[in-house]
Design an enzyme around this catalytic site. Sequence first.
Site, PDB file in Angstrom:
ATOM      1  N   ILE A 197     -10.351  32.247 -26.881  1.00  0.00           N
ATOM      2  CA  ILE A 197      -9.965  31.055 -27.621  1.00  0.00           C
ATOM      3  C   ILE A 197     -11.227  30.210 -27.756  1.00  0.00           C
ATOM      4  O   ILE A 197     -12.143  30.310 -26.944  1.00  0.00           O
ATOM      5  CB  ILE A 197      -8.822  30.260 -26.939  1.00  0.00           C
ATOM      6  N   ASP A 198     -11.279  29.411 -28.804  1.00  0.00           N
ATOM      7  CA  ASP A 198     -12.497  28.668 -29.098  1.00  0.00           C
ATOM      8  C   ASP A 198     -12.863  27.691 -27.984  1.00  0.00           C
ATOM      9  O   ASP A 198     -12.003  27.254 -27.211  1.00  0.00           O
ATOM     10  CB  ASP A 198     -12.332  27.882 -30.403  1.00  0.00           C
ATOM     11  N   LYS A 199     -14.129  27.333 -27.938  1.00  0.00           N
ATOM     12  CA  LYS A 199     -14.629  26.382 -26.939  1.00  0.00           C
ATOM     13  C   LYS A 199     -13.773  25.120 -26.886  1.00  0.00           C
ATOM     14  O   LYS A 199     -13.385  24.665 -25.810  1.00  0.00           O
ATOM     15  CB  LYS A 199     -16.073  26.022 -27.264  1.00  0.00           C
TER      16      LYS A 199
END
Length: 316
Positions: free
Chosen positions: A148-150
């Site tokens: 999942i994105d930062k």
Amino acid sequence: MSIGEERESSDNRFEWIAEPEEAGERIDKFLTEVLEEEVSRTQVQQWVKDGHVTVNGKTVKPNYKLSDGDTVVLMMPEPEELELAPEAIPIEVVYEDSDVIVVNKPRGMVVHPAPGHPGGTLVNALLYHCKDLSGINGIMRPGIVHRIDKDTSGLLMAAKNDLAHNSLAEQLKAHTVNRKYLALVHGNVPHDNGTVDAPIGRDPKDRKLYTVTERNSKHAVTHFAVIERFKDYTLLELKLETGRTHQIRVHMKFIGHPLVGDPVYGPSKSRGVHMEGQALHAAVLGFEHPRTGESLQFEAPMPEDMVNVLEVLKTR
């Protein structure tokens, strides 16, 4: 070139057939755009110079311009042996056994080391906490099955051994993993529920971004349901059928309702609502245990920053 024209014959050998619209395009630019990994054009140019790229069986220079029907082959070199250091970074463990660990990743934490983020990642924290992670994804991404994105918070699973990794990866491929997200988006979404079925690929104007496109794209489906509407915003529950990079963020922008706080795909101003990163939270994660076959499902409450934004909206 459509995605169907890509041919992959081994883990590190990739082959493409250039189509008419690629004619005249530089080989380094072409490879930078079609590669799925986050690879810089500088890195691609080095591979070309080192002889890892051939066109019609012959090595070329980085400025070689493609012709219709060219056969492009990349022999991806093995990654450099880099030693990852375990780091005593606190992580919220939701579930753990000898095969799998599920964590609630905070917003702002990078999942695995990458250029610009050599440490302080979830992988560094997991190495300290677990000591044992699967090696299928190589030295830089041990145990990582999905990302999942930062600046997305929420649930993420990692594998402690190769048996677990293979099982979880197959479940993701078969779309049997239950992944639900909470997102606050701009505008009043008119439909109570719906589906965005639109292919996603790299943005031809900026290879670091993704967009809805028919060119060099992959099938992507996101289901959404309205939880609550505010004056200028809507809280959604989104269910992923596929898992493309930036999928929810790109699909929401595509339908005219970008995520609040999204620094890339959202508007520059949010009219008084401020978030550090996109208002997106991986709230539900369900899968079949790789060894026992038991159905597992986990939930993570909405993070405090999103809760605070919703409270502000409710008073307006």
